[in-house]
Design a protein around this motif. Structure first.
Motif, PDB file in Angstrom:
ATOM      1  N   LEU A 157      51.471  27.757  47.683  1.00  0.00           N
ATOM      2  CA  LEU A 157      50.851  27.687  46.352  1.00  0.00           C
ATOM      3  C   LEU A 157      49.401  28.165  46.411  1.00  0.00           C
ATOM      4  CD1 LEU A 157      52.319  24.254  45.193  1.00  0.00           C
ATOM      5  CD2 LEU A 157      52.793  26.476  44.137  1.00  0.00           C
ATOM      6  N   ALA A 158      48.732  27.820  47.487  1.00  0.00           N
ATOM      7  CA  ALA A 158      47.313  28.152  47.583  1.00  0.00           C
ATOM      8  C   ALA A 158      47.064  29.617  47.919  1.00  0.00           C
ATOM      9  CB  ALA A 158      46.650  27.265  48.628  1.00  0.00           C
ATOM     10  N   THR A 159      48.005  30.261  48.601  1.00  0.00           N
ATOM     11  CA  THR A 159      47.713  31.607  49.099  1.00  0.00           C
ATOM     12  C   THR A 159      48.603  32.700  48.520  1.00  0.00           C
ATOM     13  OG1 THR A 159      49.215  31.329  50.967  1.00  0.00           O
ATOM     14  CG2 THR A 159      46.899  30.726  51.326  1.00  0.00           C
ATOM     15  N   ARG A 160      49.805  32.350  48.049  1.00  0.00           N
ATOM     16  CA  ARG A 160      50.717  33.422  47.656  1.00  0.00           C
ATOM     17  C   ARG A 160      51.247  33.312  46.236  1.00  0.00           C
ATOM     18  NH1 ARG A 160      52.712  31.964  52.741  1.00  0.00           N
ATOM     19  NH2 ARG A 160      54.565  31.021  51.850  1.00  0.00           N
ATOM     20  N   VAL A 161      51.146  32.145  45.618  1.00  0.00           N
ATOM     21  CA  VAL A 161      51.775  31.965  44.310  1.00  0.00           C
ATOM     22  C   VAL A 161      50.748  32.186  43.198  1.00  0.00           C
ATOM     23  CG1 VAL A 161      53.036  30.392  42.818  1.00  0.00           C
ATOM     24  CG2 VAL A 161      53.482  30.413  45.281  1.00  0.00           C
ATOM     25  N   LYS A 162      51.041  33.168  42.383  1.00  0.00           N
ATOM     26  CA  LYS A 162      50.159  33.556  41.279  1.00  0.00           C
ATOM     27  C   LYS A 162      50.115  32.460  40.222  1.00  0.00           C
ATOM     28  CE  LYS A 162      48.175  36.994  38.841  1.00  0.00           C
ATOM     29  NZ  LYS A 162      47.068  37.820  39.353  1.00  0.00           N
ATOM     30  N   THR A 183      51.259  39.627  37.682  1.00  0.00           N
ATOM     31  CA  THR A 183      52.313  38.599  37.707  1.00  0.00           C
ATOM     32  C   THR A 183      52.624  38.038  39.082  1.00  0.00           C
ATOM     33  OG1 THR A 183      54.031  40.284  37.972  1.00  0.00           O
ATOM     34  CG2 THR A 183      53.482  39.633  35.713  1.00  0.00           C
ATOM     35  N   ARG A 184      52.311  38.762  40.156  1.00  0.00           N
ATOM     36  CA  ARG A 184      52.771  38.297  41.456  1.00  0.00           C
ATOM     37  C   ARG A 184      51.669  38.159  42.495  1.00  0.00           C
ATOM     38  NH1 ARG A 184      56.610  42.266  40.271  1.00  0.00           N
ATOM     39  NH2 ARG A 184      55.786  43.689  41.824  1.00  0.00           N
ATOM     40  N   VAL A 185      50.518  38.799  42.275  1.00  0.00           N
ATOM     41  CA  VAL A 185      49.493  38.809  43.327  1.00  0.00           C
ATOM     42  C   VAL A 185      48.460  37.714  43.070  1.00  0.00           C
ATOM     43  CG1 VAL A 185      47.724  40.171  44.484  1.00  0.00           C
ATOM     44  CG2 VAL A 185      49.864  41.254  43.749  1.00  0.00           C
ATOM     45  N   LYS A 186      48.388  36.818  44.026  1.00  0.00           N
ATOM     46  CA  LYS A 186      47.479  35.662  43.940  1.00  0.00           C
ATOM     47  C   LYS A 186      46.021  36.116  44.014  1.00  0.00           C
ATOM     48  CE  LYS A 186      46.860  31.092  44.621  1.00  0.00           C
ATOM     49  NZ  LYS A 186      47.476  30.048  43.765  1.00  0.00           N
ATOM     50  N   GLY A 187      45.192  35.552  43.161  1.00  0.00           N
ATOM     51  CA  GLY A 187      43.751  35.786  43.282  1.00  0.00           C
ATOM     52  C   GLY A 187      43.281  37.089  42.678  1.00  0.00           C
ATOM     53  N   ALA A 188      44.113  37.716  41.891  1.00  0.00           N
ATOM     54  CA  ALA A 188      43.739  39.004  41.296  1.00  0.00           C
ATOM     55  C   ALA A 188      43.887  38.952  39.790  1.00  0.00           C
ATOM     56  CB  ALA A 188      44.633  40.114  41.854  1.00  0.00           C
ATOM     57  N   THR A 189      42.940  39.560  39.095  1.00  0.00           N
ATOM     58  CA  THR A 189      43.049  39.738  37.646  1.00  0.00           C
ATOM     59  C   THR A 189      42.709  41.187  37.322  1.00  0.00           C
ATOM     60  OG1 THR A 189      42.359  37.465  37.220  1.00  0.00           O
ATOM     61  CG2 THR A 189      42.202  39.019  35.381  1.00  0.00           C
ATOM     62  N   VAL A 190      43.603  41.844  36.612  1.00  0.00           N
ATOM     63  CA  VAL A 190      43.288  43.194  36.148  1.00  0.00           C
ATOM     64  C   VAL A 190      42.464  43.037  34.879  1.00  0.00           C
ATOM     65  CG1 VAL A 190      44.185  45.402  35.355  1.00  0.00           C
ATOM     66  CG2 VAL A 190      45.401  44.123  37.137  1.00  0.00           C
ATOM     67  N   THR A 191      41.199  43.406  34.979  1.00  0.00           N
ATOM     68  CA  THR A 191      40.320  43.261  33.813  1.00  0.00           C
ATOM     69  C   THR A 191      40.250  44.547  32.999  1.00  0.00           C
ATOM     70  OG1 THR A 191      38.514  43.761  35.335  1.00  0.00           O
ATOM     71  CG2 THR A 191      38.858  41.445  34.753  1.00  0.00           C
ATOM     72  N   VAL A 192      40.436  45.676  33.691  1.00  0.00           N
ATOM     73  CA  VAL A 192      40.228  46.968  33.034  1.00  0.00           C
ATOM     74  C   VAL A 192      41.394  47.895  33.373  1.00  0.00           C
ATOM     75  CG1 VAL A 192      38.831  49.076  33.125  1.00  0.00           C
ATOM     76  CG2 VAL A 192      37.720  46.839  32.904  1.00  0.00           C
ATOM     77  N   VAL A 193      41.869  48.604  32.341  1.00  0.00           N
ATOM     78  CA  VAL A 193      42.907  49.613  32.525  1.00  0.00           C
ATOM     79  C   VAL A 193      42.390  50.932  31.981  1.00  0.00           C
ATOM     80  CG1 VAL A 193      45.147  50.385  31.652  1.00  0.00           C
ATOM     81  CG2 VAL A 193      44.871  48.056  32.517  1.00  0.00           C
ATOM     82  N   ASN A 194      42.670  51.998  32.735  1.00  0.00           N
ATOM     83  CA  ASN A 194      42.227  53.326  32.311  1.00  0.00           C
ATOM     84  C   ASN A 194      43.342  54.329  32.496  1.00  0.00           C
ATOM     85  OD1 ASN A 194      41.330  55.986  33.980  1.00  0.00           O
ATOM     86  ND2 ASN A 194      40.077  55.733  32.129  1.00  0.00           N
TER      87      ASN A 194
END
Lengths: 333, 333, 333, 333
Positions: B23-28, C25-36
């Motif tokens: 949950l902490a490292t892989r789950v979005k 949807t699947r990558v932890k710790g990431a937010t797409v803020t900008v699309v070009n």
């Protein structure tokens, strides 16, 4: 039943003795009546084991009145004269590869046989009798793969004697893939290129083991062959055909007892050609015996032997020069 | 993006810590805000590693205002009360098997959830999220195998602790095949029979390892399960479904790097459940988090947990009596 | 937990949109803020789906204060300027292949990054994150195969658009095997030869599909690659490494639900790269995000991108000339 | 070479004609001199094809002075008298299963042979000559799997005639697994249980197809057998042995031409027993002929035939009663 075909086996080294034993114990309708070898003690030993006579001179063996057909497993240098003698005597002959050791003498045999009313010379390319190669061939000829575009071959031996240098690898090992490619694609090989990379430390200085050999065919198809005779592992012979409508591969999985005995799944690989092609050899002999009783052959013939010699000769030049070498062949009579 | 789902993880033994780390490292979209364990040092260690707070009392953890959903990985005996508390709090919960340790308390949870307007309790049967099981399930539901007639399961562990006796094998290992059979066949199991043969010498006296467990289903289908937890080899989980129009098997070949390194072809087998079902656990968590944000579940629910408890109870009786034991279940609300 | 990495995605065609959705949807710790994207409607559609802003100019997107890192999936011709802008802004970048469309501009990026105190440019060679390639790589580096002598690659697509001519096949498909060979053998490719045989009737006039591409490496090893992008069958990517102590192959068997539904045993093959390398893409993104939070990369870098461009340039010359073409590369800074 | 073994073939239905043709064309050292069948035209047809005489009475055929050994492929009900006649005549006999159609008459043959100084009766359990079964047997006896604990068998036919009811399935199909289990485990089967689930819609009313048959052995081992004779797919015969030190499986992959012709990888499955066990039948005959020339047998004997009849009798009772039925056997002389 008709009487057994009476056979003279010329040369009872490893291959000849293997065939002699098969004829004596497993091949229906065959009796080895005569055994010949330049090593008298070897000939005597095999003859005693299978109940045959020793005839010291190979030409006398061919001419022997109790011999209907001849199996030649002598060294290649002896083949030209012995096959010619069989043709002269009108006796069917199964000749282990090579047909002869040079192009001219091979072509002379092609011409000599062409004067007869039927083929008498069969070459010992046993893979044509292997169930998997037959299935692969059928798949191609039935159109199951569409037009075949590429053939990939892999030929690995676990180990070989010291004298297996690069040229020997062409003449003794690649020769099988030459015949496989011609058999599967039903056309001639027109050029040979040999790609030489890093050699295994198990190879003597100057021997390119492994090599990648590339054939082109009459219609322009490509055939690749990895030849690696000191792999240290097992006897691995694979062929993959890639066509317009699919691909097919043989030789990957073997000995289908799957075990999970040591944290691994899998199985063993055939250690040598006897285990891998034992069925093919037996089928080859059984069908040759049946054909020879009718005075003919049932398998690859003298032309296939000649073509293999011609391609291997180009292959040896390709090893020496590093260039793509065209295959030079006379017209088929 | 919406804010992360704030999760309390109850129980951070092997399974709970594995989930907390995932949950902490892989789950979005998930943040573990609270960690609880009766072993304070273990809770502190995991909390520090993933940046969460320790809450010493599980019910306070469930009630914590910074907790949106709960993952229960405590010992089975604690589940009944903890799941009920989640239902009372209206918080989605992912509960590792078993739902509870007896039929009555499991059914009480079924009834409690039925009073709500939506499901909150998901069970941790991770195989339903494994790509191969999903494909097998799709193959069945799409009719690709015709009417399924038989299911054959194999479940082997390389080794287990001493306390894994025959009854424990049912409750802890066979429970997975119970859910697999119900998932694949989409019907209930109605009886359990346990066939006991020769035990491995690695098993303690009195433990029937391996066993063959046989289920019957509502429509009369048969499911066989070889459970062998001291195989000494690897973690092997296979399932074969045999239908009127074909069969399908998963789990035989694994880790598809084929090697020929030692006279054998083949590959390695997953050593344990983490390697075999790692993807399934991650997918389970990712989909549960997404559902829990909507206040619901996405996977096997409280009824599946209850059914598994009921079947395992019959299985334990079957081990004790050697008889075929009917599964007794209440009506589904 | 630390705050999410804020990402600008440049280019949301098939590949960029695939990555944007994964990040969202699947990558932890990431937010797409900008699309070009140069196609405004496409940018708007993806931005709306994942909750990001559209920024019409790619350089403004890179410079945006709410952007910590950049994922470039624009057409290759735009890469040189965009990657340079990321370097100028000191922002980590994940750039889909190719690094740039010519050797000089790629080397300029190598030199530009070398002036920084840490790497910022990661190339999107996703196979390095595929579990099977990782296992194969580990097997080699651990010495499990002995000294690797040969690598055989197979790369088949079921179908491609009309514009995939021979040169495009090198730049777009063979480029993956270029990186695989460099990754597995840990040395540079020094020459490229392209063998052209019979083309499938599905290929446009003048397009050599399939081709056999042969690489030589610094130490003299050979790498063969069958590239066949109109096989009509499926997406088949295999790699076999042959060493002094064994061989290993990946990619042969796939989707391990074995069925016997139609008089055949076997399984399905992945139809495309998403199915085959979906896990690799996700792992690539997850690890890149973690590294980018630290201001660095975790995977193939700008030098790997440059080397691939240089080898493909030689490959294109080899297609044109039919000769073995040396790879020309500058010194590594 | 010694003279051919002169053989009478009794019964030239499908099986007998298959054997007669094999003896005439593929088996070294054998000549079929006499053919017998209650259908005169069938006998005449086969006799003409292989160059043998028809003898209308089976006992005259056995007694014929030009007959050294007898192959019995008549209906089971005729076996008891014919085998006894061979014993009386002191002629080696290869008898297709079953030895006889009831326990008492089978045991009478056991006793009759025991009075002779050597075995004369061999049973046609051809799987003992199949290369894979032999390898599996060797693996067990060499200790490669440790103490064997479980055997799992699968036996599927694509289709069978209408009269193959549940009891017939035991006597005609399961009988092979009876012998396989006894061969691999080298001990007797002591009980039989038959588990009946949902039948395929292809089965006639009242026929339990598939069934799960469970054997227990003297030492308490378990053997499971899925018997499914209307699978609609192919002839699939698998056996897995699970031991304390590993497991091994045969029969899963077949006909190892792997194709990727239709978006699938895989191969074909043998359609019937001739394709699957052709090699085994030939090896069985070849070795029997060699032994019979010495006046003895080389394979499963009269006791194995008796044991199979006794186990199948218990199996039929198990089908009828649904209970676990003990196998009742007399002492071995």
């Amino acid at each position: 039943m008709s009487a057994d075909l009476r056979i003279a086996v010329l040369g009872v080294g490893m291959m000849g003795a293997f065939h002699a034993d098969a004829l004596a114990t497993r091949v229906k309708g065959a009796t080895v009546t005569v055994v010949n070898d330049f090593a008298a003690d070897k000939a005597a030993e095999v003859a005693a084991r299978i109940g045959a006579r020793v005839v010291a001179d190979p030409f006398e063996a061919i001419a022997d009145p109790e011999v209907d057909a001849v199996l030649i497993a002598t060294p290649g240098a002896a083949h030209a004269g012995q096959v010619q003698a069989c043709l002269d005597a009108g006796k069917p002959v199964l000749c282990e590869k090579p047909l002869t050791t040079d192009i001219a003498s091979s072509y002379a045999l092609v011409q000599a046989e062409a004067k007869l009313d039927r083929p008498l010379v069969q070459l010992g390319f046993m893979r044509r009798f292997d169930a998997e190669y037959v299935t692969l061939h059928d798949l191609i000829t039935s159109g199951g793969l569409g037009n075949p575009l590429l053939v990939h071959c892999t030929h690995r031996n676990p180990t070989v004697p010291e004298h297996f240098n690069s040229e020997f690898m062409i003449r003794d090992s690649v020769v099988h893939e030459v015949d496989v490619a011609r058999f599967l694609l039903d056309e001639e090989i027109t050029s040979v290129q040999v790609l030489r990379g890093v050699a295994t430390s198990a190879a003597p200085e100057g021997t390119n083991d492994p090599m990648i050999v590339v054939f082109e065919t009459t219609s322009g198809r490509l055939v690749t062959d990895e030849i690696y005779v000191r792999s240290g592992i097992a006897y691995e012979v694979r062929t993959e055909v890639v066509g317009e409508a699919g691909s097919a591969m043989i030789g990957l999985d073997q000995n289908l007892v799957r075990t999970t005995t040591d944290g691994r799944w899998g199985g063993t690989i055939t250690p040598g050609f006897v285990e891998r092609f034992g069925q093919a050899y037996d089928t080859e002999l059984q069908r040759w015996v049946a054909a020879a009783k009718q005075g003919t052959i049932d398998g690859p013939g003298v032309w296939d032997g000649y073509a293999a010699v011609a391609v291997c000769e180009a292959g040896v030049q390709a090893v020496r020069t590093g260039e793509k070498v065209p295959v030079v062949m006379e017209a088929r009579p």
